[in-house]
Enzyme design. Structure first.
Site, mmCIF file in Angstrom:
data_model
loop_
_atom_site.group_PDB
_atom_site.id
_atom_site.type_symbol
_atom_site.label_atom_id
_atom_site.label_comp_id
_atom_site.label_asym_id
_atom_site.label_seq_id
_atom_site.Cartn_x
_atom_site.Cartn_y
_atom_site.Cartn_z
ATOM 1 N N ARG A 239 0.996 -1.112 -0.016
ATOM 2 C CA ARG A 239 0.009 -0.056 0.104
ATOM 3 C C ARG A 239 0.946 1.321 -0.018
ATOM 4 O O ARG A 239 0.708 2.208 -0.787
ATOM 5 C CB ARG A 239 -0.873 0.039 1.005
ATOM 6 C CG ARG A 239 -2.032 -1.186 1.030
ATOM 7 C CD ARG A 239 -3.163 -1.231 2.172
ATOM 8 N NE ARG A 239 -2.359 -1.777 3.176
ATOM 9 C CZ ARG A 239 -2.824 -1.764 4.626
ATOM 10 N NH1 ARG A 239 -4.251 -1.489 4.702
ATOM 11 N NH2 ARG A 239 -2.044 -2.197 5.451
ATOM 12 N N ASN B 242 -6.495 -2.872 1.474
ATOM 13 C CA ASN B 242 -6.490 -4.493 1.437
ATOM 14 C C ASN B 242 -7.905 -4.905 1.832
ATOM 15 O O ASN B 242 -8.861 -4.456 2.402
ATOM 16 C CB ASN B 242 -5.652 -4.644 2.796
ATOM 17 C CG ASN B 242 -4.182 -4.744 2.406
ATOM 18 O OD1 ASN B 242 -3.886 -4.418 1.473
ATOM 19 N ND2 ASN B 242 -3.329 -4.902 3.508
#
Ligand SMILES: [Fe+3]
Ligand SMILES: [Mg+2]
Ligand SMILES: [Zn+2]
Ligand SMILES: [Zn+2]
Lengths: 759, 330
Positions: free
Chosen positions: A19, A37
């Site tokens: 990320r 996620n």
């Protein structure tokens, strides 16, 4: 022009810095949106200038973090959402079920650079690591993955480490195993009496190895036994002490350059060697290298790996360029990872012990792979890959598959994820069963899954039955080769019926006989057996796997009767009287199960040609036979018959006659072995051709599985031949074709059967 | 339809299932048969009773015949529950055409074997069946004894497991005697009465926990039964188990495990560690016990598993004999 897309990335994309990477990428291309996620992996929405969006999509897989591994990236057009900026938003489904367990990886170049920098405070520190490298799974006691729940909890961070750990801009930000010489683990060298050897432990260990000693080295997932791979006497010592007469030993080479001096390696092989997973790669050895001939006796190949811990890097150098690195265990028992056990069990094997004080929580063997046709082909899937999940379209929640008897690996399902456990080993041994139960229980607790369905092999004497019966869950029995087939289907995302050619050792068949040379057609729900190798007796049962000459007697007697037995007596002259007894056993049906298996067929030919009459390790006879041939050639097949009986049956009487003639005529063993290989290929192809004639509407997809598919010649030739017949040919790439991949198939079959029961 | 197979009679897993499913569940005797003979009180006497049928092929084999086997087998079943064998009954089922001369030889051996232990054969029966309805001669014997040494039956961690001699002799001798396999061997069956041997051991130790005679299914199956019935774990040392070289050789060739071959003149005992030497000495003082050895130890007292430590240092769990021994190596 403006553009908005949704991107779903599947694979190893959580817990690897994905990320922040996406965030940085979005900033670079000035696109807006979100990253998150979720249960599928990572979800990304981006919008902005069309060119910038395309650039983003292009760069993502190319620049993805070192530890990530993208299985699938789906890009779809999306609604414009007029986002103001780009942000990381919380996970869609939190809680234990979405926790990822990170894998152990080889030390990264940044860390190595520091380690070799005399000005760095981690100069020559053997436990250097960062967010992108180092131990993970092997040190985790409990999830979430956080220092207090790892075996690093007993090493309080010093001020300096603590600062790095807490600095978001530092490359050790939240690196849980962070350590330095001031606060972290340390190494020491002990002799057999447990006394510490004075001086620099690594320098001393290197000197001892150079002098021919055997040193037990504590690594990431367990202990290795090491000795100088160029020292014939040292290797012989190791073999004698470990009671391993022939089994090939893996080596560790100081660098890729050294590997290239010793072996013929392709680009793909080099990539694998230097990957973060750093597996053992089986490669072709060059002729007349400095590697001792006893490292891999009778083989053209050798398993080689590169140093993957900082300690290994410090140990190996120009002075000691290549060492044997074989996992330390008692024959048949799991890899040793506890210090006391190591010291006790390796007393008579190792001269010195290079140890450290960071406990190993989960033992993990080295992974073993080879490149076949440009694809990764697993022989053992362990360190670097366990416990990465596989993703499936089927709901596999709360199903567990217990795997096979040997090379055991278990698997269990959480929603649409499949977790394959580490290589467990041969369940014949109580120590291995305990290892199974411990590792299984850990992974199960971590996943937060309580199994409702247990899939086990149909074989009534597999140890997995005893494990399954202790638990309160429904048991689904799965035929061995059906499981192999579905395992290969699943990793290639095939869900509709297809052919499966399974060339294997031995598996229990639905008719009570031993199967292992099977042509199946079906899917995860059901299959039909279309053809197989004709059954021949195995006098003495399981003993045949260790004594291939017995299988030869069974085959010669079956195909050629009186003449066959007489020939067996000539061939095994020192066993002439025993051949008589075996014959009586076969004729009386005493302890002579019927079997049609590829593994035993290889054994029989190998023993007949005197390549190997007694196997000292799994599959030795077959492996040594396959090492005799030149896999760049295409040999001429011997004659054979495929006959219509209850199913199609391969009858090898004519092949045996031809082999016998060739041996009589003094034809070279290499040639006979090569022609035998091609016969296996041609007989399989003929069986498929006949099956297609019989069932012209069947799908032209075929999966290849079973332990014999490790054979490079066989796989290559089958792929060529089936492609010519108009087939799409599929092989394993994510799990082993041997029983190490069995659990995946068992799990999918159980999942489909559950689906069926609900309808 | 499920039918009886030969494996239901081999004393192993299927036989165990048959007995549990058909007999135990129907006869509903609360005293589950954990011993070779049943014990019960009659008036002031503690008695033991056992019954056994003998259907061996061939009827004559090196070291004995069906008659000797029938008497010795029954005496042994009584002896290992701590009883003095007193009386025997016997019943013969004879196939039409069986040579009377052979019958005389068999009966003669029965008389001789009974005399050794001072047992009286007090009742009998004969039935003759049509040619083909039976294979030569079957004998059933029932024996009654008086309990002289009630066994303790409670095992402790650390207790020793002792076997009175080499295992597998009978199994191999009979296989060879059948002459079907072309096996050549001079091995003789160990078939013999063990009362006198057992009596010596009982004299040497007042605290023998348990005794069994490991017949069908062999030493391994018998010990598995003990482990399960009494909830103990026993660990055997493979290297300590006496196996004659010839038996080992035959087993290697046939792919059999000597631990699963029948014995007809061996007793396995569980004794406290302190009494181990006294019992060993007592056994070794007799010809039938000269090869007696400590072969293992009682480990934990709850798991009910039989374990075998191999010379390589690993441990295998042993199960009952299974009718089908199919290869598991893939
Ligand atoms: Fe298999
Ligand atoms: Mg009995
Ligand atoms: Zn690093
Ligand atoms: Zn520090």
């Amino acid at each position: 022009m403006q553009k908005a897309v949704n991107i779903t990335v599947k694979g190893r994309v959580q817990g690897v810095g994905f990320r922040p990477f996406i965030f940085a990428l979005a900033k670079r291309y000035n696109v807006k949106g979100i990253v998150q996620n979720n249960m599928d992996g990572v979800f990304i929405h981006i919008e902005g200038d069309a060119y910038a969006v395309d650039q983003f999509i292009h760069s993502l897989p190319v620049e993805a973090p070192r530890l990530s591994c993208i299985d699938e990236m789906i890009v779809t057009a999306a609604q414009w959402q007029a986002c103001n900026d780009f942000s990381i938003i919380p996970s869609e489904r939190t809680g234990s079920s979405s926790l990822v367990i990170p894998i152990d990886t080889a030390v990264c170049n940044d860390c190595l650079r520091e380690m070799y920098d005399p000005n760095d405070h981690r100069y020559r520190y053997p436990f250097i690591n960062c967010t992108q490298c180092g131990p993970r799974y092997t040190i985790i006691e409990q999830l979430p993955y956080d220092r207090p729940f790892t075996s690093m909890y007993s090493f309080p961070m010093c001020k300096r480490c603590n600062e790095e750990y807490n600095d978001p801009m530092n490359r050790r930000h939240h690196a849980q195993p962070i350590a330095c010489p001031a606060c972290g683990p340390s190494i020491m060298l002990r002799n057999r009496d447990g006394k510490m050897v004075q001086g620099d432990a690594i320098e001393q260990a290197r000197a001892y190895i150079q002098a021919g000693a055997i040193v037990a080295i504590k690594g990431l997932g367990g202990y290795h036994l090491a000795c100088d791979a160029t020292n014939e006497r040292a290797v012989q010592q190791l073999r004698m002490r470990k009671q391993r007469p022939n089994r090939p030993l893996a080596v560790m080479a100081a660098s890729v350059d050294i590997v290239e001096q010793l072996c013929d390696v392709t680009e793909e092989e080099k990539q694998l060697l230097t990957s973060p997973e750093a597996p053992i790669v089986v490669v072709k050895q060059r002729k007349n290298t400095m590697i001792a001939s006893l490292v891999a006796p009778g083989l053209q190949t050798v398993g080689v790996m590169l140093p993957y811990t900082p300690l290994h890097h410090l140990l190996l150098d120009d002075q000691l360029p290549v060492i044997v690195m074989t996992s330390a265990n008692r024959s048949g028992a799991p890899i040793i990872y506890e210090d006391e056990r190591a010291f006790c069990d390796l007393q008579n094997i190792a001269d010195y012990f290079l140890v450290h004080n960071r406990p190993i929580v989960h033992p993990l063997d080295d992974s073993v792979v080879q490149i076949e046709n440009g694809n990764t082909h697993f022989i053992r899937r362990a360190r670097g890959f366990v416990p990465d999940p596989l993703w499936t379209k089927q709901d596999v929640h709360e199903i567990v598959a217990l795997g096979g008897q040997q090379k055991n690996v278990f698997a269990f399902g959480r929603h649409q994820q499949i977790f394959l456990g580490p290589h467990i080993g041969d369940l014949e041994h109580v120590e291995v069963i305990e290892h199974f139960e411990r590792e299984y229980e850990h992974l199960r607790t971590w996943m937060g899954v309580t199994p409702k369905i247990i899939a086990v092999d149909l074989h009534p004497n597999y140890e997995t039955w005893n494990i399954a019966k202790q638990w309160d869950a429904d048991i689904v029995a799965v035929q061995h080769h059906h499981a192999h087939m579905v395992s290969c289907m699943e990793e290639n995302h095939i869900s509709t019926s297809c052919f499966g050619l399974i060339l294997d050792g031995t598996g229990y068949g639905e008719d009570g006989h031993i199967w292992g040379f099977e042509l199946l057609y079906g899917n995860a729900l059901q299959y039909e057996r279309i053809g197989h190798l004709t059954y021949t007796p195995l006098p003495g049962g399981e003993r045949c796997a260790k004594e291939p000459w017995r299988t030869t007697v069974g085959m010669l007697g079956y195909y050629l009767g009186e003449e066959g037995y007489a020939l067996a007596q000539q061939r095994f002259i020192e066993r002439a009287r025993d051949v008589d007894v075996l014959r009586q056993m076969i004729e009386k049906g005493l302890h002579s199960p019927l079997a049609g298996t590829c593994g035993r067929l290889f054994d029989a030919v190998s023993a007949f040609l005197y390549v190997c009459t007694h196997s000292t390790y799994d599959g030795e006879a077959a492996i040594r036979l396959s090492e005799l041939i030149d896999d760049t050639k295409i040999y001429e097949a011997y004659p054979f018959n495929v006959e219509r009986r209850e199913t199609w049956e391969i009858d090898l009487k004519e092949m045996w006659r031809a082999i016998i003639r060739d041996v009589d005529d003094g034809v070279q063993t290499n040639t006979v072995a090569g022609r035998f290989h091609e016969t296996v290929v041609q007989a399989s192809v003929e069986m498929v051709r006949l099956a297609l004639q019989q069932h012209p509407t069947y799908e032209r997809n075929i999966v290849l599985s079973g332990g014999s598919m490790h054979n490079r010649y066989i796989v290559k030739r089958l792929r060529q031949e089936f492609s010519q017949l108009g087939f799409n040919v599929y092989t394993h790439q994510k799990v082993p074709c041997n029983d190490g991949g069995l659990a995946l198939g068992q799990l999918m079959i159980a999942a489909h059967r559950r689906g069926q029961a609900c309808v | 339809m499920e039918r009886i197979t030969l494996a239901h009679g081999d004393g192993g897993e299927l036989a165990h299932k048959l007995i549990t499913d058909v007999f135990v569940s129907t006869f509903r005797n609360e005293r589950h048969a954990k011993f070779d003979a049943a014990t019960f009180a009659l008036g002031t006497h503690e008695l033991a009773v056992t019954t056994d049928s003998f259907v061996i092929k061939p009827i004559f084999f090196p070291g004995g015949n069906i008659g000797k086997l029938a008497v010795a087998g029954t005496i042994n079943d009584l002896a290992v529950v701590g009883a003095i064998p007193k009386v025997l009954t016997c019943s013969f089922i004879i196939e039409e055409g069986f040579p009377i001369r052979h019958l005389k030889t068999v009966v003669q051996s029965m008389a001789e074997e009974a005399k050794k232990t001072n047992v009286a054969i007090v009742a009998g029966d004969t039935k003759v069946v049509e040619r083909g309805s039976a294979d030569g001669l079957y004998i059933n014997t029932t024996g009654i004894g008086i309990i002289s040494h009630p066994l303790e039956r409670n095992m402790d961690e650390g207790d020793s497991v002792i076997v009175s001699g080499s295992v597998g002799d009978h199994g191999v001798a009979v296989l060879v005697a059948r002459g079907e396999l072309g096996l050549v061997s001079t091995i003789e069956s160990d078939c013999t009465s063990l009362y006198l041997l057992v009596a010596k051991a009982l004299e040497a130790s007042q605290r023998i926990r348990l005794m069994r005679d490991p017949t069908r299914g062999g030493l391994a199956t018998t010990l598995v039964e003990i482990c399960e019935d009494f909830g103990v774990t026993i660990e055997l040392e493979e290297e300590c188990i006496p196996v004659k070289k010839e038996v080992k050789g035959a087993c290697e060739l046939l792919g059999f495990d000597p631990l699963y071959l029948a014995n007809e003149g061996k007793v396995v005992m569980i004794v406290p560690k302190e009494d181990e030497q006294a019992v060993l000495d007592a056994l070794r003082s007799q010809p039938e016990g000269k090869d007696a050895a400590v072969i293992g130890t009682v480990r934990a007292t709850n798991k009910g598993q039989l374990l075998l430590r191999t010379p390589l240092g690993t441990t295998r769990r042993l199960y009952r004999l299974t009718g089908l021994m199919l290869p598991r190596i893939c």
